[in-house]
Design a protein around this motif. Sequence first.
Motif, PDB file in Angstrom:
ATOM      1  N   VAL A 290       0.824  -1.207   0.000  1.00  0.00           N
ATOM      2  CA  VAL A 290       0.000   0.000   0.000  1.00  0.00           C
ATOM      3  C   VAL A 290       0.863   1.264   0.000  1.00  0.00           C
ATOM      4  O   VAL A 290       0.644   2.169  -0.807  1.00  0.00           O
ATOM      5  CB  VAL A 290      -0.956  -0.024   1.208  1.00  0.00           C
ATOM      6  CG1 VAL A 290      -1.676   1.294   1.313  1.00  0.00           C
ATOM      7  CG2 VAL A 290      -1.945  -1.151   1.052  1.00  0.00           C
ATOM      8  N   THR A 291       1.882   1.323   0.885  1.00  0.00           N
ATOM      9  CA  THR A 291       2.703   2.544   0.919  1.00  0.00           C
ATOM     10  C   THR A 291       3.452   2.736  -0.386  1.00  0.00           C
ATOM     11  O   THR A 291       3.568   3.855  -0.872  1.00  0.00           O
ATOM     12  CB  THR A 291       3.735   2.505   2.061  1.00  0.00           C
ATOM     13  OG1 THR A 291       4.366   1.247   2.044  1.00  0.00           O
ATOM     14  CG2 THR A 291       3.118   2.755   3.395  1.00  0.00           C
ATOM     15  N   VAL A 293       2.587   1.848  -3.404  1.00  0.00           N
ATOM     16  CA  VAL A 293       1.748   2.279  -4.513  1.00  0.00           C
ATOM     17  C   VAL A 293       1.231   3.702  -4.286  1.00  0.00           C
ATOM     18  O   VAL A 293       1.100   4.493  -5.222  1.00  0.00           O
ATOM     19  CB  VAL A 293       0.635   1.238  -4.757  1.00  0.00           C
ATOM     20  CG1 VAL A 293      -0.571   1.486  -3.914  1.00  0.00           C
ATOM     21  CG2 VAL A 293       0.290   1.181  -6.225  1.00  0.00           C
ATOM     22  N   PHE A 294       0.971   4.071  -3.030  1.00  0.00           N
ATOM     23  CA  PHE A 294       0.553   5.455  -2.766  1.00  0.00           C
ATOM     24  C   PHE A 294       1.719   6.415  -2.959  1.00  0.00           C
ATOM     25  O   PHE A 294       1.543   7.527  -3.453  1.00  0.00           O
ATOM     26  CB  PHE A 294      -0.018   5.593  -1.357  1.00  0.00           C
ATOM     27  CG  PHE A 294      -1.466   5.216  -1.263  1.00  0.00           C
ATOM     28  CD1 PHE A 294      -2.396   5.835  -2.079  1.00  0.00           C
ATOM     29  CD2 PHE A 294      -1.901   4.249  -0.392  1.00  0.00           C
ATOM     30  CE1 PHE A 294      -3.738   5.486  -2.023  1.00  0.00           C
ATOM     31  CE2 PHE A 294      -3.239   3.895  -0.323  1.00  0.00           C
ATOM     32  CZ  PHE A 294      -4.155   4.514  -1.140  1.00  0.00           C
ATOM     33  N   GLY A 295       2.920   5.960  -2.548  1.00  0.00           N
ATOM     34  CA  GLY A 295       4.100   6.800  -2.762  1.00  0.00           C
ATOM     35  C   GLY A 295       4.284   7.111  -4.234  1.00  0.00           C
ATOM     36  O   GLY A 295       4.629   8.229  -4.614  1.00  0.00           O
ATOM     37  N   ALA A 296       4.031   6.102  -5.082  1.00  0.00           N
ATOM     38  CA  ALA A 296       4.208   6.304  -6.517  1.00  0.00           C
ATOM     39  C   ALA A 296       3.180   7.275  -7.069  1.00  0.00           C
ATOM     40  O   ALA A 296       3.469   8.040  -7.993  1.00  0.00           O
ATOM     41  CB  ALA A 296       4.101   4.962  -7.240  1.00  0.00           C
ATOM     42  N   ALA A 297       1.981   7.271  -6.498  1.00  0.00           N
ATOM     43  CA  ALA A 297       0.882   8.029  -7.104  1.00  0.00           C
ATOM     44  C   ALA A 297       1.166   9.523  -7.168  1.00  0.00           C
ATOM     45  O   ALA A 297       0.689  10.198  -8.072  1.00  0.00           O
ATOM     46  CB  ALA A 297      -0.407   7.754  -6.337  1.00  0.00           C
ATOM     47  N   VAL A 298       1.938  10.064  -6.211  1.00  0.00           N
ATOM     48  CA  VAL A 298       2.145  11.507  -6.200  1.00  0.00           C
ATOM     49  C   VAL A 298       3.380  11.948  -6.975  1.00  0.00           C
ATOM     50  O   VAL A 298       3.608  13.139  -7.126  1.00  0.00           O
ATOM     51  CB  VAL A 298       2.261  12.066  -4.763  1.00  0.00           C
ATOM     52  CG1 VAL A 298       0.967  11.858  -4.022  1.00  0.00           C
ATOM     53  CG2 VAL A 298       3.413  11.435  -4.036  1.00  0.00           C
ATOM     54  N   PHE A 308       9.048   3.523  -6.418  1.00  0.00           N
ATOM     55  CA  PHE A 308       8.026   3.218  -5.422  1.00  0.00           C
ATOM     56  C   PHE A 308       7.275   1.937  -5.790  1.00  0.00           C
ATOM     57  O   PHE A 308       6.831   1.198  -4.913  1.00  0.00           O
ATOM     58  CB  PHE A 308       7.054   4.394  -5.275  1.00  0.00           C
ATOM     59  CG  PHE A 308       7.532   5.425  -4.300  1.00  0.00           C
ATOM     60  CD1 PHE A 308       7.487   5.174  -2.941  1.00  0.00           C
ATOM     61  CD2 PHE A 308       8.049   6.634  -4.733  1.00  0.00           C
ATOM     62  CE1 PHE A 308       7.935   6.114  -2.035  1.00  0.00           C
ATOM     63  CE2 PHE A 308       8.512   7.575  -3.835  1.00  0.00           C
ATOM     64  CZ  PHE A 308       8.444   7.323  -2.479  1.00  0.00           C
ATOM     65  N   HIS A 309       7.166   1.680  -7.099  1.00  0.00           N
ATOM     66  CA  HIS A 309       6.489   0.442  -7.492  1.00  0.00           C
ATOM     67  C   HIS A 309       7.320  -0.788  -7.187  1.00  0.00           C
ATOM     68  O   HIS A 309       6.747  -1.853  -6.945  1.00  0.00           O
ATOM     69  CB  HIS A 309       6.103   0.483  -8.967  1.00  0.00           C
ATOM     70  CG  HIS A 309       4.791   1.147  -9.169  1.00  0.00           C
ATOM     71  ND1 HIS A 309       3.630   0.603  -8.686  1.00  0.00           N
ATOM     72  CD2 HIS A 309       4.449   2.313  -9.736  1.00  0.00           C
ATOM     73  CE1 HIS A 309       2.634   1.419  -8.972  1.00  0.00           C
ATOM     74  NE2 HIS A 309       3.101   2.470  -9.601  1.00  0.00           N
ATOM     75  N   ILE A 310       8.658  -0.655  -7.187  1.00  0.00           N
ATOM     76  CA  ILE A 310       9.478  -1.800  -6.754  1.00  0.00           C
ATOM     77  C   ILE A 310       9.027  -2.189  -5.362  1.00  0.00           C
ATOM     78  O   ILE A 310       8.792  -3.353  -5.059  1.00  0.00           O
ATOM     79  CB  ILE A 310      10.982  -1.446  -6.695  1.00  0.00           C
ATOM     80  CG1 ILE A 310      11.502  -1.049  -8.052  1.00  0.00           C
ATOM     81  CG2 ILE A 310      11.784  -2.615  -6.159  1.00  0.00           C
ATOM     82  CD1 ILE A 310      12.947  -0.638  -8.036  1.00  0.00           C
ATOM     83  N   ILE A 311       8.880  -1.170  -4.490  1.00  0.00           N
ATOM     84  CA  ILE A 311       8.520  -1.440  -3.107  1.00  0.00           C
ATOM     85  C   ILE A 311       7.179  -2.166  -3.049  1.00  0.00           C
ATOM     86  O   ILE A 311       7.042  -3.187  -2.379  1.00  0.00           O
ATOM     87  CB  ILE A 311       8.482  -0.126  -2.314  1.00  0.00           C
ATOM     88  CG1 ILE A 311       9.873   0.488  -2.295  1.00  0.00           C
ATOM     89  CG2 ILE A 311       7.985  -0.338  -0.915  1.00  0.00           C
ATOM     90  CD1 ILE A 311       9.882   1.940  -1.949  1.00  0.00           C
ATOM     91  N   SER A 312       6.184  -1.639  -3.779  1.00  0.00           N
ATOM     92  CA  SER A 312       4.873  -2.261  -3.666  1.00  0.00           C
ATOM     93  C   SER A 312       4.901  -3.694  -4.201  1.00  0.00           C
ATOM     94  O   SER A 312       4.214  -4.570  -3.687  1.00  0.00           O
ATOM     95  CB  SER A 312       3.812  -1.414  -4.367  1.00  0.00           C
ATOM     96  OG  SER A 312       3.773  -1.692  -5.727  1.00  0.00           O
ATOM     97  N   GLN A 313       5.748  -3.947  -5.214  1.00  0.00           N
ATOM     98  CA  GLN A 313       5.806  -5.302  -5.758  1.00  0.00           C
ATOM     99  C   GLN A 313       6.494  -6.278  -4.802  1.00  0.00           C
ATOM    100  O   GLN A 313       6.176  -7.456  -4.776  1.00  0.00           O
ATOM    101  CB  GLN A 313       6.557  -5.304  -7.090  1.00  0.00           C
ATOM    102  CG  GLN A 313       5.979  -4.373  -8.119  1.00  0.00           C
ATOM    103  CD  GLN A 313       4.742  -4.935  -8.769  1.00  0.00           C
ATOM    104  OE1 GLN A 313       4.732  -6.073  -9.198  1.00  0.00           O
ATOM    105  NE2 GLN A 313       3.689  -4.159  -8.813  1.00  0.00           N
TER     106      GLN A 313
END
Lengths: 513, 129
Positions: A290-291, A293-298, A308-313
Amino acid sequence: MQETTYNLLVLVFPVLVPLALAALTAVLWRNHGLQRIVSVIGLGAILGCSALLMMAVLRYDILAVEFGSWPVPFGISFVADRLAAALVAITGVLALCVGIFSLRDMRQLHIRGGFYPLFFGMIAGVNGAFLTGDVFNLYVWFEVMLITSIGLLALGRTRAQIDGAIKYLLLNLLGTVLFLMAVGLLYGAAGTLAFADLARVLPTLEASPGLVGAAILFLCAFGIKAGVFPLFFWLPASYHTAPFTISAIFAGLLTKVGVYAAFRVFTLLFTVEEAGIREIVAVVAACTMVTGVFGAAVQWNIRRILSFHIISQIGYMLMGLAIATPLALAGAVFYIVHHIIVKANLFLLAGAIRQASGSDDLKKSGGLLKSHPWLAVLFLIPALSLAGLPPLSGFWAKFLVVDASFKGDMAWLAAVALFTGILTLYSMTKIWMEAFWKAPAQERVRARRVPLAMTAPIAVLCAITLFIGLSAEPFVQFAEKASVTLADPDVYVAAFFGTETEVVDLAIERSEQ
Amino acid sequence: MTFLYAATVAIVAGAGIYMILARNVMRIVMGVALLAAAANLLIFLSGRLVSVSPPIIPDGAETLAETAANPLPQALVLTAIVIGFALTAFAVALAVKAYRSLGTLDAGAMHDAEDLGSPFAAAIDTKQG
């Protein structure tokens, strides 16, 4: 005896060849042209070695070699089961693609700073970490990876790179120190450091504060390396500053080594059932998804979005570890392999977008659909695969872990995963809209060409993604067999202390029942 | 003896963590170095502190005596010290480079990487203005 020599050659070469190439390219320091030629040939050789290893593992299920014929608790060993062999093979493919991309992306300055020796040193570290059968040796490979990757990160010596490098180095240094402490506690409790021996000894020991402390420290150390919540802050602070080639290889491999180490340690040495580790891993996995993907959104910088997507994956992979049924582990193995290809490819695409539009800031780019339609097609494949749209590889990967979490009574985790998938699609759409669809921020008279050395590796990685997606069956079967070794430590132990083939057959029978 | 040793290791580790919490990069580097020293001392502990006999197999025997010290942790510590030294040296060099090119060692004031494509345009504007 013959077999031992063969094992030795096949297992050692994925580490030895990159090391030799690092030395060779260092000798050719001043001759950049020759360094490039040697590198491309050498990367082909690395791919060949990893293919040989893969073939050998497919034939014998698990390979092991004890260096200097010191039997396992005393000497250091290398082991390749299906998971390790698959990761070494993927590393070979990725290194070749990224190496070709680097031919046009790397500037004079970077090569003069020692790009090629550091690059090969890092590949050696990654392969060593995948193949080693000893906890302390794993620590050493982690340090090899750290020192070479920090060199690569700071290669351009720009202000942003120095800033990113400091954060990367200090937080990862902390991670390796925690790793070292865990090794100390583990040795104090078990008196051995070889994975196979530990898998035999640890179940006979009673739980002690030392062992629990070691388990938690391992979790933190690998968590920092893998970039999980709340230990990921070094990753989005540094990855987007490096040259594109370097951030692509980092994005593909480095965090996955942390995930791999966590899988090894928490299937072979500890089980996730102990000391509430399952709950910790499950919550961490959900928060990571969750963090991230939200981090990536902004974000507006393509590579920061992707970081940030690496993290969510990574969260999806940890899901597999939290559920820890053979099905979930198989899903995670599939996920790791798919993710390495797709994520590195997206970073390479960020490089191509930068080349085509002059900026990797989404606000300043645009109009690429009209000027570079092929690049748009190539972008869509990994982007939609990352979001998990059928029939691409990401769909099967997500399907496997989500399916496993429903079957493993963790439906809430599946819900988080699906929600994250939607937001991933949002970020990918954002890159699509801003870089490809909208009118260009600055109109150009002539479109900037993206050189073949950049598009070819991207196309190859896209083809692999498509291939995994369209003929997923053999890959899923492979992942299932790999998860058998992960779920049942006996197979791993038997590679040293018994006849291997019988045990593998037994384990496969057991899992089928 | 063991308790005293463990308490000392804890103090070293605690001092290291305290230093890491600082904002000055040099202090953080020293903190990590202290923590690494604590880790090395910890490994040392796992090889038994007070031992009656050295790790030498006596005449006629096949294995080490029960009370013998374990020499392996010392080899591990040696490796870890060398690696830790190299990385600390690199970290210090990087900090010097950072001081020269960024003009500060305050971790809070280092945000060149963050500013690239930052969603908060105001942050960049104030910096440029």
